[in-house]
Design an enzyme around this catalytic site. Structure first.
Site, PDB file in Angstrom:
ATOM      1  N   SER A   1      -6.363  -0.172  10.863  1.00  0.00           N
ATOM      2  CA  SER A   1      -6.980  -1.351  10.273  1.00  0.00           C
ATOM      3  C   SER A   1      -8.317  -1.598  10.926  1.00  0.00           C
ATOM      4  O   SER A   1      -8.551  -1.202  12.077  1.00  0.00           O
ATOM      5  CB  SER A   1      -6.090  -2.577  10.487  1.00  0.00           C
ATOM      6  OG  SER A   1      -6.822  -3.765  10.209  1.00  0.00           O
TER       7      SER A   1
ATOM      8  N   LYS B   1      -3.124  -1.566  16.303  1.00  0.00           N
ATOM      9  CA  LYS B   1      -3.986  -0.802  15.397  1.00  0.00           C
ATOM     10  C   LYS B   1      -4.993   0.053  16.180  1.00  0.00           C
ATOM     11  O   LYS B   1      -5.358   1.143  15.745  1.00  0.00           O
ATOM     12  CB  LYS B   1      -4.680  -1.753  14.409  1.00  0.00           C
ATOM     13  CG  LYS B   1      -3.704  -2.385  13.412  1.00  0.00           C
ATOM     14  CD  LYS B   1      -3.179  -1.349  12.439  1.00  0.00           C
ATOM     15  CE  LYS B   1      -1.772  -1.548  12.001  1.00  0.00           C
ATOM     16  NZ  LYS B   1      -1.298  -0.542  11.039  1.00  0.00           N
TER      17      LYS B   1
ATOM     18  N   TYR C   1      -1.247  -7.392  17.011  1.00  0.00           N
ATOM     19  CA  TYR C   1      -1.510  -6.558  15.834  1.00  0.00           C
ATOM     20  C   TYR C   1      -2.765  -5.705  16.068  1.00  0.00           C
ATOM     21  O   TYR C   1      -2.747  -4.493  15.841  1.00  0.00           O
ATOM     22  CB  TYR C   1      -1.674  -7.452  14.599  1.00  0.00           C
ATOM     23  CG  TYR C   1      -1.966  -6.699  13.321  1.00  0.00           C
ATOM     24  CD1 TYR C   1      -0.951  -6.034  12.621  1.00  0.00           C
ATOM     25  CD2 TYR C   1      -3.259  -6.643  12.794  1.00  0.00           C
ATOM     26  CE1 TYR C   1      -1.210  -5.345  11.449  1.00  0.00           C
ATOM     27  CE2 TYR C   1      -3.530  -5.955  11.620  1.00  0.00           C
ATOM     28  CZ  TYR C   1      -2.510  -5.304  10.953  1.00  0.00           C
ATOM     29  OH  TYR C   1      -2.787  -4.619   9.794  1.00  0.00           O
TER      30      TYR C   1
ATOM     31  N   ILE D   1       0.827  -1.204   0.000  1.00  0.00           N
ATOM     32  CA  ILE D   1       0.000   0.000   0.000  1.00  0.00           C
ATOM     33  C   ILE D   1       0.866   1.261   0.000  1.00  0.00           C
ATOM     34  O   ILE D   1       0.556   2.244  -0.673  1.00  0.00           O
ATOM     35  CB  ILE D   1      -0.929  -0.021   1.247  1.00  0.00           C
ATOM     36  CG1 ILE D   1      -1.870  -1.233   1.182  1.00  0.00           C
ATOM     37  CG2 ILE D   1      -1.721   1.271   1.364  1.00  0.00           C
ATOM     38  CD1 ILE D   1      -2.616  -1.518   2.480  1.00  0.00           C
TER      39      ILE D   1
HETATM   40  N1  LIG Z   1      -2.981  -5.596   3.571  1.00  0.00           N
HETATM   41  C1  LIG Z   1      -4.109  -5.424   4.237  1.00  0.00           C
HETATM   42  O1  LIG Z   1      -5.116  -6.086   3.976  1.00  0.00           O
HETATM   43  C2  LIG Z   1      -4.198  -4.408   5.350  1.00  0.00           C
HETATM   44  C3  LIG Z   1      -5.405  -4.288   6.046  1.00  0.00           C
HETATM   45  C4  LIG Z   1      -5.504  -3.353   7.062  1.00  0.00           C
HETATM   46  C5  LIG Z   1      -4.420  -2.545   7.363  1.00  0.00           C
HETATM   47  N2  LIG Z   1      -3.248  -2.686   6.694  1.00  0.00           N
HETATM   48  C6  LIG Z   1      -2.127  -1.790   7.063  1.00  0.00           C
HETATM   49  O2  LIG Z   1      -1.585  -1.193   5.902  1.00  0.00           O
HETATM   50  C7  LIG Z   1      -0.226  -0.821   6.143  1.00  0.00           C
HETATM   51  C8  LIG Z   1       0.639  -1.259   4.964  1.00  0.00           C
HETATM   52  O3  LIG Z   1       0.687  -2.665   4.944  1.00  0.00           O
HETATM   53  P1  LIG Z   1       0.770  -3.559   3.616  1.00  0.00           P
HETATM   54  O4  LIG Z   1      -0.463  -4.378   3.591  1.00  0.00           O
HETATM   55  O5  LIG Z   1       1.130  -2.735   2.451  1.00  0.00           O
HETATM   56  O6  LIG Z   1       1.954  -4.556   4.054  1.00  0.00           O
HETATM   57  P2  LIG Z   1       3.392  -4.873   3.420  1.00  0.00           P
HETATM   58  O7  LIG Z   1       3.277  -5.154   1.962  1.00  0.00           O
HETATM   59  O8  LIG Z   1       3.959  -5.941   4.304  1.00  0.00           O
HETATM   60  O9  LIG Z   1       4.194  -3.509   3.639  1.00  0.00           O
HETATM   61  C9  LIG Z   1       4.581  -3.111   4.919  1.00  0.00           C
HETATM   62  C10 LIG Z   1       5.669  -2.076   4.811  1.00  0.00           C
HETATM   63  O10 LIG Z   1       6.097  -1.722   6.133  1.00  0.00           O
HETATM   64  C11 LIG Z   1       7.510  -1.795   6.172  1.00  0.00           C
HETATM   65  N3  LIG Z   1       8.054  -2.057   7.505  1.00  0.00           N
HETATM   66  C12 LIG Z   1       7.865  -3.143   8.284  1.00  0.00           C
HETATM   67  N4  LIG Z   1       8.604  -3.042   9.390  1.00  0.00           N
HETATM   68  C13 LIG Z   1       9.293  -1.875   9.307  1.00  0.00           C
HETATM   69  C14 LIG Z   1      10.229  -1.223  10.137  1.00  0.00           C
HETATM   70  N5  LIG Z   1      10.665  -1.782  11.273  1.00  0.00           N
HETATM   71  N6  LIG Z   1      10.731  -0.039   9.741  1.00  0.00           N
HETATM   72  C15 LIG Z   1      10.330   0.521   8.585  1.00  0.00           C
HETATM   73  N7  LIG Z   1       9.455  -0.046   7.750  1.00  0.00           N
HETATM   74  C16 LIG Z   1       8.939  -1.233   8.114  1.00  0.00           C
HETATM   75  C17 LIG Z   1       7.858  -2.914   5.223  1.00  0.00           C
HETATM   76  O11 LIG Z   1       9.231  -2.861   4.861  1.00  0.00           O
HETATM   77  P3  LIG Z   1      10.057  -4.205   4.431  1.00  0.00           P
HETATM   78  O12 LIG Z   1       9.620  -4.561   3.058  1.00  0.00           O
HETATM   79  O13 LIG Z   1      11.478  -3.797   4.523  1.00  0.00           O
HETATM   80  O14 LIG Z   1       9.674  -5.249   5.440  1.00  0.00           O
HETATM   81  C18 LIG Z   1       6.915  -2.588   4.078  1.00  0.00           C
HETATM   82  O15 LIG Z   1       7.447  -1.546   3.304  1.00  0.00           O
HETATM   83  C19 LIG Z   1       0.145  -1.455   7.471  1.00  0.00           C
HETATM   84  O16 LIG Z   1       0.117  -0.477   8.478  1.00  0.00           O
HETATM   85  C20 LIG Z   1      -0.936  -2.479   7.695  1.00  0.00           C
HETATM   86  O17 LIG Z   1      -1.144  -2.732   9.075  1.00  0.00           O
HETATM   87  C21 LIG Z   1      -3.111  -3.588   5.687  1.00  0.00           C
END
Ligand SMILES: NC(=O)c1ccc[n+]([C@@H]2O[C@H](COP(=O)([O-])OP(=O)(O)OC[C@H]3O[C@@H](n4cnc5c(N)ncnc54)[C@H](OP(=O)(O)O)[C@@H]3O)[C@@H](O)[C@H]2O)c1
Ligand SMILES: *[C@@H]1O[C@H](CO)[C@@H](O)[C@H](O)[C@H]1NC(C)=O
Ligand SMILES: *[C@@H]1O[C@H](CO)[C@@H](O)[C@H](O)[C@H]1NC(C)=O
Length: 333
Positions: free
Chosen positions: A172, A208, A204, A50
């Site tokens: 979330s 959130k 988690y 995202i």
């Molecule tokens: N996917 C869903 O369905 C969903 C639903 C509700 C909420 N969300 C929220 O949306 C947001 C984005 O998630 P996503 O779904 O896009 O997941 P994702 O593809 O796993 O991306 C997560 C990002 O966070 C980074 N990250 C993790 N740990 C970190 C740290 N210690 N320092 C700096 N960066 C860090 C990761 O970097 P690396 O690649 O280096 O690990 C990656 O760039 C999150 O806050 C998640 O909780 C997602």
């Protein structure tokens, strides 16, 4: 005729699926046409998922975009992709590991020294999974909440100087199932003793809920500054968020996720809405989903809980210890 029927059935099913997909799973789009020339945005965790889709959209709107990421190689590859696809060369990587409060401070210091503006701060990075941070906090609490709490506070003066400006916290739907155990936090660590998948999920959800409460209290503190803040649910999005799950769960999930979940572009729409949409300033502190205001549960609306979380987070992140080394940080009374 009878040979045609299966074809028709298949065509009808495909049509039905695409319609449902388009209207239900893809979700609403952010329709704002705001351009961001001369403005600067930070997106944390923007090398994938995202965050990357969000950064790409901001780059297309001509913003200067800082990819605040922990992995240099992945982030530079993402910056390359985004520059190429947007035609905007003002997309740069800056190192930030939210699992280390020291890294958060050093990111803020570098940023404040090298970048004159900050118009949009998007706290997007998130983890779902086991482990603990460099400072000994549960990984989800430390990265999703505490790291972003400190980061935001260290950048607040700059946001105020550049107002009207915005802070967007990607929470979330799972905030609904969150809890905050202050006695556990008081022992300094929200360390989940047991690292089972069930406990990871609970941690988690808790983190959130913290995002939602942080946003609420932040809005109170920002009243009258023209800096506004929002939290949101991005939808159910096919990303790398489940990467810590066992391999067979991931294999089972993947085709399902590809078919039914939003893609990252769809998943970035509510974040973009909160960052860009004109006229939502009076909803500062509130929670959005599908590009619309949403109510949260009782805990997410509890101002006393939000205030307490803020005070505990100040202590846990040693926010005011960095005041002397950071002239722009808020004064401690
Ligand atoms: N996917 C869903 O369905 C969903 C639903 C509700 C909420 N969300 C929220 O949306 C947001 C984005 O998630 P996503 O779904 O896009 O997941 P994702 O593809 O796993 O991306 C997560 C990002 O966070 C980074 N990250 C993790 N740990 C970190 C740290 N210690 N320092 C700096 N960066 C860090 C990761 O970097 P690396 O690649 O280096 O690990 C990656 O760039 C999150 O806050 C998640 O909780 C997602
Ligand atoms: C909170 O954490 C403490 C440990 O510090 C534990 O004894 C207690 O049961 C927890 N409370 C809840 C509601 O989970
Ligand atoms: C906030 O914005 C309004 C309208 O643009 C302006 O009148 C006011 O002076 C601003 N306040 C601050 C503190 O910048």
């Amino acid at each position: 005729m009878s040979e045609l029927q299966p074809t028709l059935v298949v065509a009808a099913v495909v049509f039905f699926y695409l319609t449902v997909y388009y209207f239900v799973f893809r979700g609403t789009k952010c329709t704002s046409s705001v351009k961001l020339k001369g403005k600067t945005a930070i997106v944390t965790g923007s090398n994938t998922g995202i965050g990357k889709a969000t950064a790409l959209d901001l780059a297309k709107r001509e913003a200067r975009v800082i990819l605040a990421c922990r992995n240099k190689k992945k982030a530079e590859a993402a910056a390359f992709d985004i520059r190429r696809e947007s035609g905007n060369n003002q997309v740069v990587f800056m190192h930030l590991d939210l699992a280390s409060l020291k890294s958060v401070r050093s990111f803020a210091e570098t940023f404040l020294q090298t970048e004159p503006r900050l118009d949009i701060l998007i706290n997007n990075a998130g983890v779902f999974g086991p482990g603990h941070t460099d400072d000994g906090f549960d990984m989800a609490f430390g990265v999703n909440h505490l790291g972003h709490f400190l980061l935001t506070n260290l950048l607040l003066e700059r946001l105020k100087q550049c107002s009207p400006s915005r802070i967007v916290n990607v929470a979330s739907f799972f905030q609904r199932f969150g809890n905050i155990n202050f006695s556990l936090l008081a022992s300094k660590k929200d360390r989940v003793l047991d690292q089972s998948p069930w406990h990871n999920l609970q941690a988690y959800c808790n983190s959130k809920l913290c995002n939602v409460l942080f946003t609420r209290e932040l809005a109170n503190r920002l009243d009258g500054t023209n800096v506004t803040c929002y939290s949101l649910h991005p939808g159910v999005v096919s990303t790398e968020l489940g990467r810590s799950m066992s391999l067979w769960v991931q294999l089972l999930m993947k085709p399902f996720a590809k078919a039914f979940f939003k893609d990252s572009e769809g998943g970035s729409q509510t974040t973009l809405y909160c960052a860009l949409q004109e006229g939502i300033e009076s909803f500062s502190g509130r929670y959005f989903s599908d590009c619309a205001l949403q109510e949260v549960g009782d805990k997410g609306r509890d101002d006393a809980l939000a205030k307490k979380l803020w005070e505990v987070s100040e202590r846990l992140s040693s926010l005011y210890n960095s005041v002397n080394s950071n002239p722009e940080a808020p004064k401690f009374i």
